[in-house]
Write an enzyme that holds these catalytic residues in place. Structure first.
Site, short mmCIF file in Angstrom:
data_model
loop_
_atom_site.label_atom_id
_atom_site.label_comp_id
_atom_site.label_asym_id
_atom_site.label_seq_id
_atom_site.Cartn_x
_atom_site.Cartn_y
_atom_site.Cartn_z
CG ASP A 185 -44.06 -25.23 28.80
OD1 ASP A 185 -43.03 -25.41 29.49
OD2 ASP A 185 -44.21 -24.22 28.09
CD GLU A 188 -37.89 -28.87 32.88
OE1 GLU A 188 -36.88 -28.15 32.81
OE2 GLU A 188 -37.84 -30.08 33.14
CD GLU A 344 -31.19 -27.84 25.72
OE1 GLU A 344 -31.84 -28.60 26.46
OE2 GLU A 344 -30.61 -26.81 26.15
#
Length: 396
Positions: A185, A188, A344
């Site tokens: 996905d 990962e 992130e």
């Protein structure tokens, strides 16, 4: 309008972002300028956008997924040349693998079982090669995302898609051959599943390329057919409790599912499934504007991802709830570092705090800057009218 016509972004203002607060429009605009500068300063001469220029596991690599959203933000900002160079890079990555793609497609057409190891990678070196370090490589979502990104960019700026046609044809052929195969996905994980967010990205790419009119009749018909099959499969097996699910056959949600609404249009903004999906994400994964990936996340302790807050905000903005969208934008902006860099994720409201230290020991501090976070900030800022809109040509 090109970026050269804009005011010089962030001249010697390293402390203007950070936690100082975002009460006025100018601070949001300043961070948009800074986001553009972060992206283009780190863009490789090849045109690739590195996922993160400093993070150990991402440094030196580019993903179609990250890059497509980053290029969309750059395209909206008005830097046509930078986005063009990224699409040139992808086109080159694909055309250099023409023989491999044709062999894979032929094997699939012949009914052969193609091993995962033969599939195209999900990440590439900045020069377009394949890395020597083993990765969770078989992911198809990025190929659909690139088709969506390149056609949207061309439509926005009135560009001729012939420049990228060869790569688009190969990409469509590859997607058409393997769209229904389980793969990793967005995060990962879970090679064994068929992920709804992946199907949504493929649907978005195929419908965008059909609408562009750039392909021959045979590929156009094939892309239309598969897009319809994707939508039917998802509605039949990827909806539980009225909302989209993380993969076919589960009840769980994933924050990436919001992309199935905006921008990929697998379900329309006005569809009750869209509203139920966004509400399920908000209920399960959103804490004070920061959005988690999924409830079982342990990566760096399971923090809140800026790009997912932007994705949720993008959806809210398109649905007309600009107040909610601005709250997401504010949450993101307040997580910028003093240098105006967006990470992130942040360690707020960790889902699994006991796992954070092991990831720091393994890979170092969280990826900062993450270019995808900056690209998503530009997209949401644009949706809220904080960028100059003269370059849009009616396309957001």
């Amino acid at each position: 309008m090109t970026h050269q016509q804009r005011p010089s972004p962030y001249p010697d203002r390293s402390g203007v972002v950070g936690q100082a607060g975002f009460a006025g429009r100018s601070a949001f605009v300043d961070l948009a300028h800074r986001s553009h500068r972060v992206i283009v300063e780190h863009q490789h001469p090849s045109g690739a956008y590195p996922a993160s220029p400093t993070f150990s596991a991402y440094q030196g690599f580019a993903w179609f997924r990250d890059g497509s959203f980053t290029a969309e933000g750059i395209s909206r900002y008005g830097d046509v040349a930078s986005a063009d160079r990224f699409h040139d890079w992808v086109n080159g990555v694909l055309t250099s693998r023409q023989a491999q793609i044709e062999a894979l497609v032929a094997a699939a057409a012949a009914g052969q079982e193609v091993p995962v190891e033969r599939m195209l990678p999900t990440r590439f070196t900045l020069s377009g090669g394949e890395g020597s370090v083993e990765w969770w490589d078989f992911q198809t979502d990025g190929y659909g995302m690139w088709l969506w990104a390149v056609t949207t960019h061309a439509r926005r700026h009135g560009l001729n898609l012939e420049r990228w046609r060869a790569g688009m044809e190969l990409c469509v052929d590859y997607v058409a051959a393997f769209w229904d195969r389980p793969c990793y996905d967005w995060w990962e994980e879970h090679l064994e599943q068929r992920h709804v967010s992946t199907l949504g990205a493929l649907y978005g790419g195929l419908t965008a390329v059909v609408a562009s009119g750039a392909l021959d009749d045979v590929r156009t018909a094939r892309a239309s057919q598969i897009a319809a099959e994707i939508r039917k499969l998802t509605l039949d097996e990827g909806v539980r409790g009225g909302h989209l699910t993380k993969w076919l056959g589960t009840d769980a949600v994933d924050a990436s599912l919001a992309a199935c609404v905006v921008p990929f249009g697998l379900v329309d903004v006005d569809d009750p499934i869209a509203a139920a999906t966004l509400d399920a994400i908000a209920a399960d994964l959103d804490v004070d504007g920061g959005v988690h990936r999924f409830s079982a996340d342990v990566f760096y302790g399971g923090g809140q991802w800026l790009l997912l807050s932007a994705l949720q905000g993008w959806n809210r903005a398109v649905a007309g709830d600009h107040a909610a969208a601005r709250r997401y934008l504010t949450w993101i902006a307040e997580r910028a570092t003093d240098r105006g860099e967006l990470p992130e994720q942040v360690p707020d409201h960790l889902l699994a705090p006991e796992h954070r230290a092991e990831w720091i020991e393994r890979w170092g501090p969280v990826a900062t800057p993450l270019l995808w976070s900056h690209g998503m900030y530009l997209i949401l800022a644009d949706e809220l009218g904080l960028l100059d809109t003269a370059h849009h040509g009616g396309v957001r």
